[in-house]
Write an enzyme that holds these catalytic residues in place. Structure first.
Site, PDB file in Angstrom:
ATOM      1  N   LYS A  78       0.836  -1.193   0.000  1.00  0.00           N
ATOM      2  CA  LYS A  78       0.000   0.000   0.000  1.00  0.00           C
ATOM      3  C   LYS A  78       0.882   1.259   0.000  1.00  0.00           C
ATOM      4  O   LYS A  78       0.685   2.172  -0.776  1.00  0.00           O
ATOM      5  CB  LYS A  78      -0.903  -0.039   1.231  1.00  0.00           C
ATOM      6  CG  LYS A  78      -1.794   1.164   1.366  1.00  0.00           C
ATOM      7  CD  LYS A  78      -2.745   0.993   2.530  1.00  0.00           C
ATOM      8  CE  LYS A  78      -3.491   2.293   2.802  1.00  0.00           C
ATOM      9  NZ  LYS A  78      -4.400   2.192   3.928  1.00  0.00           N
ATOM     10  N   GLU A 135      10.398  -4.723   4.734  1.00  0.00           N
ATOM     11  CA  GLU A 135      10.487  -6.125   4.304  1.00  0.00           C
ATOM     12  C   GLU A 135      10.212  -6.252   2.803  1.00  0.00           C
ATOM     13  O   GLU A 135      10.931  -6.923   2.064  1.00  0.00           O
ATOM     14  CB  GLU A 135       9.450  -6.981   5.050  1.00  0.00           C
ATOM     15  CG  GLU A 135       9.708  -7.145   6.526  1.00  0.00           C
ATOM     16  CD  GLU A 135       8.882  -6.179   7.367  1.00  0.00           C
ATOM     17  OE1 GLU A 135       8.730  -5.004   6.953  1.00  0.00           O
ATOM     18  OE2 GLU A 135       8.404  -6.588   8.437  1.00  0.00           O
ATOM     19  N   GLY A 139      -4.911  -2.065   4.989  1.00  0.00           N
ATOM     20  CA  GLY A 139      -4.105  -3.192   4.492  1.00  0.00           C
ATOM     21  C   GLY A 139      -4.800  -4.526   4.669  1.00  0.00           C
ATOM     22  O   GLY A 139      -4.896  -5.339   3.746  1.00  0.00           O
ATOM     23  N   ARG A 140      -5.344  -4.764   5.869  1.00  0.00           N
ATOM     24  CA  ARG A 140      -5.953  -6.077   6.147  1.00  0.00           C
ATOM     25  C   ARG A 140      -7.335  -6.223   5.524  1.00  0.00           C
ATOM     26  O   ARG A 140      -7.968  -7.268   5.649  1.00  0.00           O
ATOM     27  CB  ARG A 140      -5.982  -6.330   7.660  1.00  0.00           C
ATOM     28  CG  ARG A 140      -6.594  -5.204   8.479  1.00  0.00           C
ATOM     29  CD  ARG A 140      -6.278  -5.359   9.966  1.00  0.00           C
ATOM     30  NE  ARG A 140      -6.726  -4.207  10.747  1.00  0.00           N
ATOM     31  CZ  ARG A 140      -6.025  -3.102  10.955  1.00  0.00           C
ATOM     32  NH1 ARG A 140      -4.823  -2.982  10.407  1.00  0.00           N
ATOM     33  NH2 ARG A 140      -6.488  -2.127  11.696  1.00  0.00           N
ATOM     34  N   GLU A 188      -5.109  -7.230  14.571  1.00  0.00           N
ATOM     35  CA  GLU A 188      -4.597  -5.908  14.201  1.00  0.00           C
ATOM     36  C   GLU A 188      -5.734  -4.877  14.304  1.00  0.00           C
ATOM     37  O   GLU A 188      -5.493  -3.708  14.573  1.00  0.00           O
ATOM     38  CB  GLU A 188      -4.008  -5.936  12.784  1.00  0.00           C
ATOM     39  CG  GLU A 188      -2.945  -4.875  12.566  1.00  0.00           C
ATOM     40  CD  GLU A 188      -2.116  -5.090  11.303  1.00  0.00           C
ATOM     41  OE1 GLU A 188      -1.029  -5.677  11.401  1.00  0.00           O
ATOM     42  OE2 GLU A 188      -2.560  -4.670  10.227  1.00  0.00           O
ATOM     43  N   HIS A 192      -5.157 -33.694  16.646  1.00  0.00           N
ATOM     44  CA  HIS A 192      -4.019 -34.471  17.132  1.00  0.00           C
ATOM     45  C   HIS A 192      -2.915 -33.558  17.644  1.00  0.00           C
ATOM     46  O   HIS A 192      -1.763 -33.975  17.769  1.00  0.00           O
ATOM     47  CB  HIS A 192      -3.507 -35.377  16.002  1.00  0.00           C
ATOM     48  CG  HIS A 192      -4.592 -36.291  15.510  1.00  0.00           C
ATOM     49  ND1 HIS A 192      -4.841 -37.509  16.104  1.00  0.00           N
ATOM     50  CD2 HIS A 192      -5.531 -36.128  14.549  1.00  0.00           C
ATOM     51  CE1 HIS A 192      -5.878 -38.073  15.496  1.00  0.00           C
ATOM     52  NE2 HIS A 192      -6.323 -37.246  14.548  1.00  0.00           N
ATOM     53  N   LYS A 213       7.773  -0.708  13.313  1.00  0.00           N
ATOM     54  CA  LYS A 213       8.385  -0.347  12.023  1.00  0.00           C
ATOM     55  C   LYS A 213       9.381   0.804  12.224  1.00  0.00           C
ATOM     56  O   LYS A 213      10.476   0.799  11.684  1.00  0.00           O
ATOM     57  CB  LYS A 213       7.308   0.101  11.024  1.00  0.00           C
ATOM     58  CG  LYS A 213       6.453  -1.003  10.422  1.00  0.00           C
ATOM     59  CD  LYS A 213       5.531  -0.424   9.338  1.00  0.00           C
ATOM     60  CE  LYS A 213       4.590  -1.463   8.722  1.00  0.00           C
ATOM     61  NZ  LYS A 213       3.686  -0.949   7.709  1.00  0.00           N
TER      62      LYS A 213
HETATM   63  O1  F6P Z   1       1.083  -5.016   9.540  1.00  0.00           O
HETATM   64  C1  F6P Z   1       0.864  -3.630   9.487  1.00  0.00           C
HETATM   65  C2  F6P Z   1       0.609  -3.203   8.121  1.00  0.00           C
HETATM   66  O2  F6P Z   1       0.472  -1.815   8.154  1.00  0.00           O
HETATM   67  C3  F6P Z   1      -0.605  -3.889   7.509  1.00  0.00           C
HETATM   68  O3  F6P Z   1      -1.810  -3.313   7.853  1.00  0.00           O
HETATM   69  C4  F6P Z   1      -0.254  -3.824   6.074  1.00  0.00           C
HETATM   70  O4  F6P Z   1      -1.059  -4.669   5.338  1.00  0.00           O
HETATM   71  C5  F6P Z   1       1.193  -4.242   6.140  1.00  0.00           C
HETATM   72  O5  F6P Z   1       1.685  -3.553   7.273  1.00  0.00           O
HETATM   73  C6  F6P Z   1       2.027  -3.942   4.923  1.00  0.00           C
HETATM   74  O6  F6P Z   1       2.004  -2.595   4.581  1.00  0.00           O
HETATM   75  P1  F6P Z   1       2.197  -2.156   3.078  1.00  0.00           P
HETATM   76  O7  F6P Z   1       1.098  -2.747   2.289  1.00  0.00           O
HETATM   77  O8  F6P Z   1       2.166  -0.658   3.104  1.00  0.00           O
HETATM   78  O9  F6P Z   1       3.539  -2.670   2.622  1.00  0.00           O
END
Ligand code: F6P
Length: 531
Positions: A208, A214, A269-270, A355, A386, A497
């Site tokens: 986003k 990462e 995001g979620r 979240e 199990h 972050k």
């Molecule tokens: O985990 C936190 C978050 O802000 C999520 O809500 C989001 O989907 C994810 O990090 C990744 O963020 P981005 O899509 O900006 O890379």
């Protein structure tokens, strides 16, 4: 100011909890032969049985009153119409607009967002069809054979879960493989790249913000690998596309403007699998399948808006959860899909719920004096039977469970499917009934009286999956409204972050700014990263 725990309804629920604490769920069935019929409902291809709960008729009535007396009607209307309900980020929350099929405008900042949404849908259609029919060519003129989604959190979990769930809808002659890279651990991307040919690989950089460490690191490693193997002059633009709100950063990375699939700040995001973050889904099951997923979610949206609370599936699930969390003392909630294709669902719902509702301050900035979101966890049945079911049967914890399954068997594995479903029914029954023999203290006996919901899909189709995910989205929303928290920010994640950025920027400095433990550990890390 209104205090939830001082409200008449809340206090009545506390009294009812004291009065019904020793009830046996099974006795409710004895008292009311119609209980299953009364406490089950259907929405489209989804059927919910919520009769195996430690909830008497009086409790259910009061829970519905709790929803009636909350701001739910108003906040639901605000969400769907694009009002700013994510107050700390000053944003509307409009994932519902992404699946909206009505011919009505949705206004954000005085502008109808539906035309942009439809334009992006069209872009997804054209692109996914070109990749699927082979007209999209890589730098050497070959068609795409492997798609790698690079993203994390909401930019990974939704499409990853849906692509796996709908594997049967991937046409067998398509010959397109899907890979999801999320972890910043280099082992993740290395393992995926090892098997790929740059000439036939497409990377989707799903982020986003286009600023998540990462994802950017994994995307850079992928681009380096691509140029190293395809040649420095190979066309990055034919192999890298992006789903992002940050067009500028995506283009600086080397992605062509027309290949940045837009979405908007008002999509959390979620909650983003309905947007261009869902591109892998459209590539995997085709654009029509993707539309069916949106249709299913839209059907659940309509149900959520139109059904009275007493017959409203997301509202009922939310209220049942509140009963366990706030009155019965449950700390966790287990998600157990009896369907191997849904094996990523617990991880997806874990992020969605934790979240969103992992908050302890209300929308007025006041600390809450009641529990909010539970710890959500789980894995597929029958595997879980199990592993952790022993604790659920005889341990000291009290864990409500959602059992989820699809009824229709796949051709050729009917016997397996029958065993799967009967195992699930046996477990739900055993949790409620316990074993009759022996006393409470008998090591052989299971106390029972442990609650569960059973959610049955007629079949695991894109449409029913869309409805299932929207159901949980709205359940989480309803709980957030009743707890009066903002379900749409995630400042805890942002803190992590920010500090990760600070630590990596200052790895060379002998800084005293961090606590002694972090400094001591950093010194050990530094030994492996000489300046
Ligand atoms: O985990 C936190 C978050 O802000 C999520 O809500 C989001 O989907 C994810 O990090 C990744 O963020 P981005 O899509 O900006 O890379």
């Amino acid at each position: 100011m209104f205090q939830l725990t001082r409200s008449v309804t809340w206090q009545a629920l506390e009294r009812l909890h004291r009065d019904t604490a020793d009830d046996r769920i099974r006795d409710y069935f004895g008292r009311d032969p119609q209980r299953f019929e009364k406490m089950s409902l259907r929405v489209g291809g989804l059927f919910l049985d919520y009769s195996k709960h430690h909830i008497s008729d009086a409790v259910l009535t009061k829970l519905i009153e709790l929803a009636d007396h909350s701001a739910l009607v108003q906040r639901r209307a605000q969400m769907f119409s694009g009002d700013i309900i994510n107050v700390t980020e000053d944003r509307p929350v409009l994932h519902t607009a992404l699946r909206n099929q009505a011919d009505e405008p949705v206004i954000v900042d005085g502008k109808d967002v539906m035309p942009e949404i439809k334009r992006t849908r069209e872009q997804i259609r054209t692109f996914s069809e070109a990749v699927r029919d082979g007209t999209w060519k890589g730098y050497s003129g070959e068609r795409i054979r492997d798609v790698v989604n690079i993203g994390i959190g909401g930019s990974d979990l939704g499409p990853n879960m849906a692509c796996r769930a709908l594997l049967n809808y991937r046409h067998s002659d398509l010959n397109l493989n899907f890979h999801f890279v999320s972890n910043v651990d280099g082992a993740h991307i290395q393992k995926v790249l090892r098997r790929l040919d740059p000439a036939t690989t497409l990377f989707i950089v799903s982020t986003k913000t286009f600023s998540t460490q990462e994802t950017l690191l994994n995307a850079k490693t992928a681009r380096r690998w691509f140029l190293d193997n395809a040649g420095e002059d190979a066309d990055v633009g034919a192999h890298f596309i992006a789903a992002s709100t940050n067009r500028k950063a995506a283009m600086e990375f080397g992605i062509r403007e027309e290949n940045v699939f837009e979405f908007w700040a008002w999509v959390g995001g979620r909650y983003s699998m309905w947007s261009s973050i869902g591109l892998p889904i459209a590539l995997s099951i085709g654009y029509d399948g993707f539309l069916e997923l949106l249709d299913g979610a839209y059907e659940m949206d309509r149900h959520f808006i139109e059904a009275p609370f007493a017959e409203n599936m997301p509202v009922l699930m939310a209220l049942i959860g509140i009963w366990y969390i706030n009155f019965m003392g449950a700390e966790t909630h287990a998600i157990v899909p009896y369907d191997q294709a849904l094996h990523q669902l617990p991880a997806f719902l874990q992020q969605l719920d934790m979240e969103s509702n992992g908050k302890s301050v209300d929308i007025f900035g006041q600390p809450v004096n009641y529990k909010t979101g539970p710890i959500v966890w789980g894995q597929t049945g029958s595997n879980g039977q199990h592993a952790f079911f022993q604790l659920l049967h005889q341990g000291t914890r009290y864990v409500p469970i959602d059992f989820i399954a699809s009824l229709k068997p796949e051709p050729g594995v009917e016997e397996h499917h029958f065993a799967l479903l009967t195992n699930m029914l046996a477990q739900a029954n055993a949790f409620m009934e316990g074993s009759q023999e022996g006393s409470q203290l008998d090591p052989y006996s299971c106390p029972g009286n442990r609650p569960s919901s059973t959610l049955l899909l007629d079949e695991l189709t894109p449409r029913n999956l869309g409805a299932l995910i929207a159901l949980y989205e709205h359940k989480v929303f309803v709980q957030g409204v009743i707890w009066n928290i903002n379900s749409f920010d995630q400042w805890g994640v942002q803190l992590g972050k920010r500090i990760a950025g600070e630590i990596s920027e200052r790895i060379d400095e002998r800084t005293q700014d961090f606590d002694a433990s972090t400094q001591g550990l950093l010194a050990l890390v530094r030994q492996h990263f000489p300046a």
